[in-house]
Design a protein around this motif. Structure first.
Motif, PDB file in Angstrom:
ATOM      1  N   CYS A  26       0.841  -1.197   0.000  1.00  0.00           N
ATOM      2  CA  CYS A  26       0.000   0.000   0.000  1.00  0.00           C
ATOM      3  C   CYS A  26       0.875   1.246   0.000  1.00  0.00           C
ATOM      4  O   CYS A  26       1.789   1.370   0.806  1.00  0.00           O
ATOM      5  CB  CYS A  26      -0.929   0.005   1.205  1.00  0.00           C
ATOM      6  N   ARG A  27       0.576   2.153  -0.913  1.00  0.00           N
ATOM      7  CA  ARG A  27       1.334   3.402  -1.047  1.00  0.00           C
ATOM      8  C   ARG A  27       0.848   4.459  -0.071  1.00  0.00           C
ATOM      9  O   ARG A  27       1.611   5.308   0.356  1.00  0.00           O
ATOM     10  CB  ARG A  27       1.183   3.961  -2.453  1.00  0.00           C
TER      11      ARG A  27
ATOM     12  N   PHE B 185     -14.340  -5.969  -8.426  1.00  0.00           N
ATOM     13  CA  PHE B 185     -14.689  -5.515  -7.082  1.00  0.00           C
ATOM     14  C   PHE B 185     -14.652  -6.688  -6.122  1.00  0.00           C
ATOM     15  O   PHE B 185     -15.091  -7.793  -6.440  1.00  0.00           O
ATOM     16  CB  PHE B 185     -16.048  -4.817  -7.085  1.00  0.00           C
ATOM     17  N   LEU B 186     -14.096  -6.453  -4.943  1.00  0.00           N
ATOM     18  CA  LEU B 186     -13.926  -7.496  -3.935  1.00  0.00           C
ATOM     19  C   LEU B 186     -15.217  -7.687  -3.152  1.00  0.00           C
ATOM     20  O   LEU B 186     -15.896  -6.720  -2.822  1.00  0.00           O
ATOM     21  CB  LEU B 186     -12.772  -7.127  -3.002  1.00  0.00           C
ATOM     22  N   GLN B 187     -15.530  -8.923  -2.875  1.00  0.00           N
ATOM     23  CA  GLN B 187     -16.726  -9.261  -2.108  1.00  0.00           C
ATOM     24  C   GLN B 187     -16.525  -8.872  -0.648  1.00  0.00           C
ATOM     25  O   GLN B 187     -15.406  -8.773  -0.162  1.00  0.00           O
ATOM     26  CB  GLN B 187     -17.013 -10.769  -2.201  1.00  0.00           C
ATOM     27  N   GLY B 188     -17.611  -8.661   0.053  1.00  0.00           N
ATOM     28  CA  GLY B 188     -17.549  -8.390   1.487  1.00  0.00           C
ATOM     29  C   GLY B 188     -17.351  -6.918   1.789  1.00  0.00           C
ATOM     30  O   GLY B 188     -17.547  -6.053   0.943  1.00  0.00           O
ATOM     31  N   THR B 189     -16.934  -6.671   3.001  1.00  0.00           N
ATOM     32  CA  THR B 189     -16.783  -5.295   3.465  1.00  0.00           C
ATOM     33  C   THR B 189     -15.514  -4.658   2.903  1.00  0.00           C
ATOM     34  O   THR B 189     -14.558  -5.348   2.560  1.00  0.00           O
ATOM     35  CB  THR B 189     -16.720  -5.234   5.011  1.00  0.00           C
ATOM     36  N   THR B 190     -15.521  -3.358   2.838  1.00  0.00           N
ATOM     37  CA  THR B 190     -14.372  -2.596   2.358  1.00  0.00           C
ATOM     38  C   THR B 190     -13.207  -2.784   3.330  1.00  0.00           C
ATOM     39  O   THR B 190     -13.379  -2.766   4.532  1.00  0.00           O
ATOM     40  CB  THR B 190     -14.735  -1.105   2.261  1.00  0.00           C
ATOM     41  N   ARG B 191     -12.040  -2.979   2.774  1.00  0.00           N
ATOM     42  CA  ARG B 191     -10.834  -3.144   3.588  1.00  0.00           C
ATOM     43  C   ARG B 191     -10.125  -1.797   3.673  1.00  0.00           C
ATOM     44  O   ARG B 191      -9.736  -1.235   2.659  1.00  0.00           O
ATOM     45  CB  ARG B 191      -9.918  -4.180   2.933  1.00  0.00           C
ATOM     46  N   ARG B 192      -9.952  -1.281   4.870  1.00  0.00           N
ATOM     47  CA  ARG B 192      -9.213  -0.033   5.083  1.00  0.00           C
ATOM     48  C   ARG B 192      -7.733  -0.386   5.198  1.00  0.00           C
ATOM     49  O   ARG B 192      -7.365  -1.332   5.898  1.00  0.00           O
ATOM     50  CB  ARG B 192      -9.677   0.670   6.359  1.00  0.00           C
ATOM     51  N   VAL B 193      -6.895   0.356   4.479  1.00  0.00           N
ATOM     52  CA  VAL B 193      -5.455   0.106   4.492  1.00  0.00           C
ATOM     53  C   VAL B 193      -4.722   1.414   4.752  1.00  0.00           C
ATOM     54  O   VAL B 193      -5.278   2.498   4.593  1.00  0.00           O
ATOM     55  CB  VAL B 193      -4.980  -0.511   3.152  1.00  0.00           C
ATOM     56  N   LYS B 194      -3.449   1.270   5.145  1.00  0.00           N
ATOM     57  CA  LYS B 194      -2.602   2.450   5.335  1.00  0.00           C
ATOM     58  C   LYS B 194      -1.264   2.189   4.663  1.00  0.00           C
ATOM     59  O   LYS B 194      -0.952   1.053   4.288  1.00  0.00           O
ATOM     60  CB  LYS B 194      -2.449   2.764   6.821  1.00  0.00           C
ATOM     61  N   ALA B 195      -0.489   3.233   4.478  1.00  0.00           N
ATOM     62  CA  ALA B 195       0.812   3.119   3.826  1.00  0.00           C
ATOM     63  C   ALA B 195       1.653   2.052   4.508  1.00  0.00           C
ATOM     64  O   ALA B 195       1.712   1.994   5.744  1.00  0.00           O
ATOM     65  CB  ALA B 195       1.531   4.466   3.857  1.00  0.00           C
ATOM     66  N   GLY B 196       2.265   1.192   3.710  1.00  0.00           N
ATOM     67  CA  GLY B 196       3.129   0.146   4.242  1.00  0.00           C
ATOM     68  C   GLY B 196       2.443  -1.191   4.439  1.00  0.00           C
ATOM     69  O   GLY B 196       3.115  -2.210   4.571  1.00  0.00           O
TER      70      GLY B 196
ATOM     71  N   ILE C   3     -10.591 -14.214  -7.141  1.00  0.00           N
ATOM     72  CA  ILE C   3      -9.588 -13.351  -6.520  1.00  0.00           C
ATOM     73  C   ILE C   3      -9.780 -13.401  -5.013  1.00  0.00           C
ATOM     74  O   ILE C   3     -10.904 -13.299  -4.525  1.00  0.00           O
ATOM     75  CB  ILE C   3      -9.739 -11.892  -7.006  1.00  0.00           C
ATOM     76  N   ALA C   4      -8.683 -13.559  -4.306  1.00  0.00           N
ATOM     77  CA  ALA C   4      -8.721 -13.503  -2.837  1.00  0.00           C
ATOM     78  C   ALA C   4      -7.606 -12.565  -2.382  1.00  0.00           C
ATOM     79  O   ALA C   4      -6.504 -12.573  -2.931  1.00  0.00           O
ATOM     80  CB  ALA C   4      -8.513 -14.893  -2.256  1.00  0.00           C
ATOM     81  N   CYS C   5      -7.918 -11.739  -1.394  1.00  0.00           N
ATOM     82  CA  CYS C   5      -6.943 -10.785  -0.853  1.00  0.00           C
ATOM     83  C   CYS C   5      -7.004 -10.793   0.667  1.00  0.00           C
ATOM     84  O   CYS C   5      -8.083 -10.863   1.244  1.00  0.00           O
ATOM     85  CB  CYS C   5      -7.237  -9.371  -1.343  1.00  0.00           C
ATOM     86  N   LYS C   6      -5.832 -10.686   1.268  1.00  0.00           N
ATOM     87  CA  LYS C   6      -5.743 -10.561   2.724  1.00  0.00           C
ATOM     88  C   LYS C   6      -4.770  -9.421   3.022  1.00  0.00           C
ATOM     89  O   LYS C   6      -3.659  -9.383   2.480  1.00  0.00           O
ATOM     90  CB  LYS C   6      -5.237 -11.851   3.343  1.00  0.00           C
ATOM     91  N   VAL C   7      -5.193  -8.512   3.878  1.00  0.00           N
ATOM     92  CA  VAL C   7      -4.342  -7.381   4.230  1.00  0.00           C
ATOM     93  C   VAL C   7      -3.565  -7.702   5.501  1.00  0.00           C
ATOM     94  O   VAL C   7      -4.146  -8.098   6.510  1.00  0.00           O
ATOM     95  CB  VAL C   7      -5.191  -6.099   4.446  1.00  0.00           C
ATOM     96  N   ASN C   8      -2.251  -7.550   5.434  1.00  0.00           N
ATOM     97  CA  ASN C   8      -1.382  -7.666   6.603  1.00  0.00           C
ATOM     98  C   ASN C   8      -0.955  -6.250   6.978  1.00  0.00           C
ATOM     99  O   ASN C   8      -0.249  -5.607   6.196  1.00  0.00           O
ATOM    100  CB  ASN C   8      -0.168  -8.530   6.321  1.00  0.00           C
ATOM    101  N   THR C   9      -1.370  -5.803   8.125  1.00  0.00           N
ATOM    102  CA  THR C   9      -1.043  -4.444   8.535  1.00  0.00           C
ATOM    103  C   THR C   9       0.418  -4.348   8.907  1.00  0.00           C
ATOM    104  O   THR C   9       0.998  -5.268   9.477  1.00  0.00           O
ATOM    105  CB  THR C   9      -1.931  -3.989   9.703  1.00  0.00           C
ATOM    106  N   GLY C  10       1.025  -3.202   8.544  1.00  0.00           N
ATOM    107  CA  GLY C  10       2.452  -3.006   8.770  1.00  0.00           C
ATOM    108  C   GLY C  10       2.762  -2.217   9.984  1.00  0.00           C
ATOM    109  O   GLY C  10       2.080  -1.734  10.758  1.00  0.00           O
TER     110      GLY C  10
END
Length: 154
Positions: free
Chosen positions: A70-71, A113-124, A147-154
């Motif tokens: 994430c930028r 478009f990704l299924q489910g709730t919106t994923r909030r992300v931050k830089a890094g 498509i599957a996505c998982k966010v790992n917070t930095g």
């Protein structure tokens, strides 16, 4: 905002609540121009084809795991896909991109478009993704894309 244009309007269609349709509508990709300012993550190549040597199966059945960074802060609503092409086996090599950060061409980007709730992300933050594509036997022009996505917070 692409999400508002294609899905959030179901909340109030001429005074009627069609919000129950929103999730089902996300199953269809949207082909349109995507402004580069809408991109939250880095980009990466998920399929590299040598058109002189690849097989039909390579084009219609593939899967890839990839990671995006994430930028900046934002919401991760969709995966934006485009292609870049190089013609190097000719007298004057030519290349171009159909991506949102490149000069406009007659091709647009495809938004999944990704299924489910919106994923909030931050830089890094890192977004670990998997994309699988398979040609459907019943219809020669349709592809089944997962498509599957998982966010790992930095």
């Amino acid at each position: 905002d692409h999400k508002k244009k294609h899905y959030d309007f179901f909340d109030d269609v001429w005074g009627f609540d069609f919000s129950s349709v929103k999730e089902a509508a996300k199953a269809d990709p949207v082909v349109q121009e995507c402004d580069e300012t809408a991109l939250v993550t880095s980009s990466t190549c998920i399929l590299n084809l040598d058109l002189l040597r690849c097989s039909v199966a390579t084009c219609y059945e593939m899967s890839a795991k990839f990671k995006l960074r994430c930028r900046h802060e934002g919401s991760l609503d969709a995966m934006v896909c485009w292609f870049e092409i190089w013609f190097g086996a000719c007298h004057k090599p030519i290349s171009f991109s159909t991506g949102p950060e490149s000069t406009l061409t007659c091709w647009k980007q495809t938004l999944f478009f990704l299924q489910g709730t919106t994923r909030r992300v931050k830089a890094g933050d890192e977004v670990h993704c998997m994309m699988a594509i398979k040609k459907l036997v019943e219809d020669r022009r349709h592809l089944d894309i997962k498509i599957a996505c998982k966010v790992n917070t930095g």
